[in-house]
Design a protein around this motif. Structure first.
Motif, PDB file in Angstrom:
ATOM      1  N   UNK A 197     -60.913 -36.892  11.999  1.00 33.35           N
ATOM      2  CA  UNK A 197     -59.708 -37.104  12.367  1.00 33.35           C
ATOM      3  C   UNK A 197     -59.445 -36.656  13.971  1.00 33.35           C
ATOM      4  N   UNK A 198     -60.610 -36.214  14.471  1.00 35.23           N
ATOM      5  CA  UNK A 198     -60.786 -36.073  15.896  1.00 35.23           C
ATOM      6  C   UNK A 198     -60.405 -34.547  16.332  1.00 35.23           C
ATOM      7  N   UNK A 199     -59.986 -33.930  15.237  1.00 34.63           N
ATOM      8  CA  UNK A 199     -59.421 -32.493  15.635  1.00 34.63           C
ATOM      9  C   UNK A 199     -60.716 -31.492  14.828  1.00 34.63           C
ATOM     10  N   UNK A 200     -59.799 -31.072  13.865  1.00 31.21           N
ATOM     11  CA  UNK A 200     -60.672 -29.976  12.843  1.00 31.21           C
ATOM     12  C   UNK A 200     -59.985 -28.811  12.914  1.00 31.21           C
ATOM     13  N   UNK A 201     -59.667 -28.122  14.135  1.00 34.71           N
ATOM     14  CA  UNK A 201     -59.085 -26.851  14.235  1.00 34.71           C
ATOM     15  C   UNK A 201     -60.034 -25.801  14.417  1.00 34.71           C
ATOM     16  N   UNK A 202     -59.229 -24.693  14.842  1.00 34.33           N
ATOM     17  CA  UNK A 202     -60.267 -23.354  14.972  1.00 34.33           C
ATOM     18  C   UNK A 202     -61.095 -23.058  13.834  1.00 34.33           C
ATOM     19  N   UNK A 216     -50.917 -26.509  27.989  1.00 36.91           N
ATOM     20  CA  UNK A 216     -49.578 -26.989  27.927  1.00 36.91           C
ATOM     21  C   UNK A 216     -49.576 -28.357  27.223  1.00 36.91           C
ATOM     22  N   UNK A 217     -50.524 -29.189  27.423  1.00 38.79           N
ATOM     23  CA  UNK A 217     -50.507 -30.602  26.669  1.00 38.79           C
ATOM     24  C   UNK A 217     -51.211 -30.663  25.366  1.00 38.79           C
ATOM     25  N   UNK A 218     -52.412 -29.842  25.309  1.00 45.06           N
ATOM     26  CA  UNK A 218     -53.348 -30.210  24.152  1.00 45.06           C
ATOM     27  C   UNK A 218     -53.715 -28.767  23.619  1.00 45.06           C
ATOM     28  N   UNK A 219     -52.569 -28.235  23.192  1.00 49.52           N
ATOM     29  CA  UNK A 219     -52.907 -26.812  22.573  1.00 49.52           C
ATOM     30  C   UNK A 219     -53.895 -26.675  21.403  1.00 49.52           C
ATOM     31  N   UNK A 220     -53.779 -27.579  20.493  1.00 47.92           N
ATOM     32  CA  UNK A 220     -54.979 -27.847  19.433  1.00 47.92           C
ATOM     33  C   UNK A 220     -56.385 -27.896  19.975  1.00 47.92           C
ATOM     34  N   UNK A 221     -56.480 -28.676  21.308  1.00 45.88           N
ATOM     35  CA  UNK A 221     -57.923 -28.603  21.954  1.00 45.88           C
ATOM     36  C   UNK A 221     -58.269 -27.014  22.547  1.00 45.88           C
ATOM     37  N   UNK A 222     -57.345 -26.286  22.894  1.00 47.92           N
ATOM     38  CA  UNK A 222     -57.805 -25.081  23.236  1.00 47.92           C
ATOM     39  C   UNK A 222     -58.061 -23.982  22.218  1.00 47.92           C
ATOM     40  N   UNK A 271     -64.244 -31.328  29.598  1.00 46.08           N
ATOM     41  CA  UNK A 271     -64.527 -30.413  28.645  1.00 46.08           C
ATOM     42  C   UNK A 271     -64.219 -30.650  27.118  1.00 46.08           C
ATOM     43  N   UNK A 272     -63.244 -31.835  26.893  1.00 42.86           N
ATOM     44  CA  UNK A 272     -62.601 -31.981  25.594  1.00 42.86           C
ATOM     45  C   UNK A 272     -63.986 -33.069  25.139  1.00 42.86           C
ATOM     46  N   UNK A 273     -64.381 -34.171  26.123  1.00 49.32           N
ATOM     47  CA  UNK A 273     -65.456 -34.913  25.681  1.00 49.32           C
ATOM     48  C   UNK A 273     -66.705 -34.189  25.486  1.00 49.32           C
ATOM     49  N   UNK A 274     -67.279 -33.527  26.176  1.00 47.05           N
ATOM     50  CA  UNK A 274     -68.426 -32.709  25.715  1.00 47.05           C
ATOM     51  C   UNK A 274     -68.497 -31.872  24.439  1.00 47.05           C
ATOM     52  N   UNK A 275     -67.264 -31.184  24.356  1.00 49.54           N
ATOM     53  CA  UNK A 275     -67.057 -30.360  23.048  1.00 49.54           C
ATOM     54  C   UNK A 275     -67.104 -31.271  21.944  1.00 49.54           C
ATOM     55  N   UNK A 276     -66.562 -32.451  22.105  1.00 52.77           N
ATOM     56  CA  UNK A 276     -66.626 -33.411  20.794  1.00 52.77           C
ATOM     57  C   UNK A 276     -68.134 -33.674  20.359  1.00 52.77           C
ATOM     58  N   UNK A 277     -68.946 -33.732  21.454  1.00 53.55           N
ATOM     59  CA  UNK A 277     -70.206 -33.959  21.194  1.00 53.55           C
ATOM     60  C   UNK A 277     -70.984 -32.783  20.305  1.00 53.55           C
ATOM     61  N   UNK A 278     -70.657 -31.612  21.072  1.00 57.35           N
ATOM     62  CA  UNK A 278     -70.868 -30.254  20.181  1.00 57.35           C
ATOM     63  C   UNK A 278     -70.524 -30.279  18.755  1.00 57.35           C
ATOM     64  N   UNK A 320     -62.570 -41.078  21.186  1.00 57.78           N
ATOM     65  CA  UNK A 320     -61.057 -40.825  20.497  1.00 57.78           C
ATOM     66  C   UNK A 320     -60.364 -39.557  21.112  1.00 57.78           C
ATOM     67  N   UNK A 321     -61.037 -38.440  21.677  1.00 53.44           N
ATOM     68  CA  UNK A 321     -60.709 -37.225  21.948  1.00 53.44           C
ATOM     69  C   UNK A 321     -60.299 -37.477  23.481  1.00 53.44           C
TER      70      UNK A 321
END
Length: 427
Positions: free
Chosen positions: A24-29, A232-238, A286-293, A334-335
């Motif tokens: 779904x693009x996220x996953x969570x911690x 502030x804007x993407x807390x789930x990504x943090x 950071x978001x882009x590359x972390x999705x690859x990880x 997507x992210x």
């Protein structure tokens, strides 16, 4: 399966719930933490395979004995060394090269330097040799020291955790040390800023040399600004980044100011990049590359596609991409689109966000359709595709000005036409 010492390398699988959350693009911690547990086992296995590939010499036996003794004293500290990103890159390099080509002595001796690091952290003993690389001897997770030899062996002795180099005591307070450095972002997330370890050069772009104190401060402030935007804007990504981003490898500033970034395939959670001038662009990178990880971690335990020689159009690339690259691109973009969408809600602060969102949304929508029509996804891959389609559908439901959507479609059509000319065999 036994690991390098007395522990166990586990076999890992992903639950259907975790896979769906990640698709779904996220996953969570929690999902990222689950992926990281698999990566830890992979790195321990890589370390075992690496030292098994090396010749059975006195050096190797001494190093392993020192690692095991240190592990007995401080198992958690030594485990942290063995799963360190730079150690993982060393181990993967040995495993890939040792059966087919001669491994340079400097790389073989890296095992000794890992043993020295373990002995220093565990305050135990070892006597061995390291290697001078351009006048520096490097100790993983600790730093590097200048030595007289430009290239060649260096005698290293650790006694109760204290290091001497070629007979000279080199306390950690010795001003000659260039210590490994971290940046603390947010409240308590520590990220390595890796600019000295010899194993950091794993990308298609050569890593930058040691940052000056002032340059290090520039990086620290830029990362803090990007982190604040994401908080502030993407807390789930943090939350995800905090759970799985381990190291950044600075690239030199490019001459043409075209930003470059990459993910270390053999050390998930390691990103190489040059520093964008805009903190919003850095946040998106950071978001882009972390999705690859994240996706690479999934692919370590689950097949999502069948290998094929077929090549495809990916709207963000000028070259023809294999199915693996297309899947990685869809997941990452997507992210990217989602992040720009959130920033586009504040146009006075992020004036380019609306355009970036429109373009990335159009790109990922087309690429997802290409991926769906490839007929190369496994059953797990089809489920993953369904999750990604849900994320794209949500992005497509966001209203944008007609002029922005039209401009994005024109750009996409131009890129497709140029790609078809450049890749006639693949189109």
């Amino acid at each position: 399966m036994a690991d390098s010492g007395g522990g166990v390398v586990e076999q890992h699988a992903l639950s259907a719930t975790t896979l769906q959350a990640l698709a779904d693009g996220y996953g969570g911690a929690e999902a990222v933490a689950e992926l990281w547990r698999g990566q830890e086992s992979r790195r321990l296995l890589l370390f075992k395979l690496a030292h098994d590939h090396l010749a059975d010499t006195t050096d190797r036996r001494t190093a392993l004995k020192a690692v095991f003794e240190a592990e007995d004293r401080e198992p958690e500290l030594v485990r942290a060394i063995l799963v360190d990103p730079m150690v993982a890159l060393w181990a993967a390099g040995i495993v890939r090269r040792a059966p087919r080509e001669t491994v340079p002595l400097a790389d073989i001796v890296r095992l000794n330097e890992i043993a020295v690091a373990a002995a220093m952290w565990a305050e135990s003993d070892v006597e061995t040799r390291g290697w001078s690389r351009n006048g520096w001897v490097s100790i993983p997770t600790i730093g590097r020291l200048p030595v007289s030899e430009q290239s060649g062996p260096v005698r290293l002795v650790v006694t109760k955790g204290l290091l001497s180099v070629d007979g000279l005591d080199r306390d950690l307070d010795d001003p000659g040390w260039q210590h490994a450095r971290t940046v603390t972002v947010g409240d308590d997330t520590d990220v390595q800023l890796e600019d000295i370890d010899p194993c950091r050069d794993t990308f298609h772009i050569r890593a930058a040399e040691r940052l000056s104190d002032s340059d290090f401060d520039v990086w620290r402030r830029a990362l803090d600004a990007a982190w604040q935007i994401l908080t502030q804007y993407c807390p789930e990504r943090v939350l995800e980044l905090s759970a799985g981003l381990h190291a950044l490898v600075p690239f030199p500033e490019p001459e043409n100011r075209t930003a470059h970034s990459a993910t270390a395939r053999d050390a998930i959670g390691v990103i190489g990049l040059d520093l964008p001038k805009d903190p919003a662009e850095l946040a998106v990178t950071l978001i882009h590359e972390f999705q690859h990880s994240k996706l690479s971690s999934v692919l370590d335990v689950l097949d999502l596609y069948r290998p094929s020689d077929r090549l495809f159009f990916a709207p963000w690339r000028t070259d023809a991409r294999p199915i693996s690259g297309l899947l990685q691109g869809v997941y990452a973009f997507i992210a990217v689109a989602d992040t720009w969408a959130r920033l586009s809600a504040v146009p006075e602060r992020f004036p380019r966000a609306q355009r970036e969102f429109a373009e990335s949304r159009a790109q990922v929508s087309e690429a997802l359709d290409t991926l769906a029509g490839s007929d190369l996804l496994t059953s797990a891959g089809e489920r993953f595709l369904t999750g990604m389609r849900g994320a794209v559908n949500r992005l497509n439901s966001i209203q944008l000005p007609t002029v922005a959507e039209a401009a994005a479609e024109r750009l996409l059509a131009d890129r497709r036409a140029a790609w078809q000319i450049a890749n006639p065999a693949a189109s």
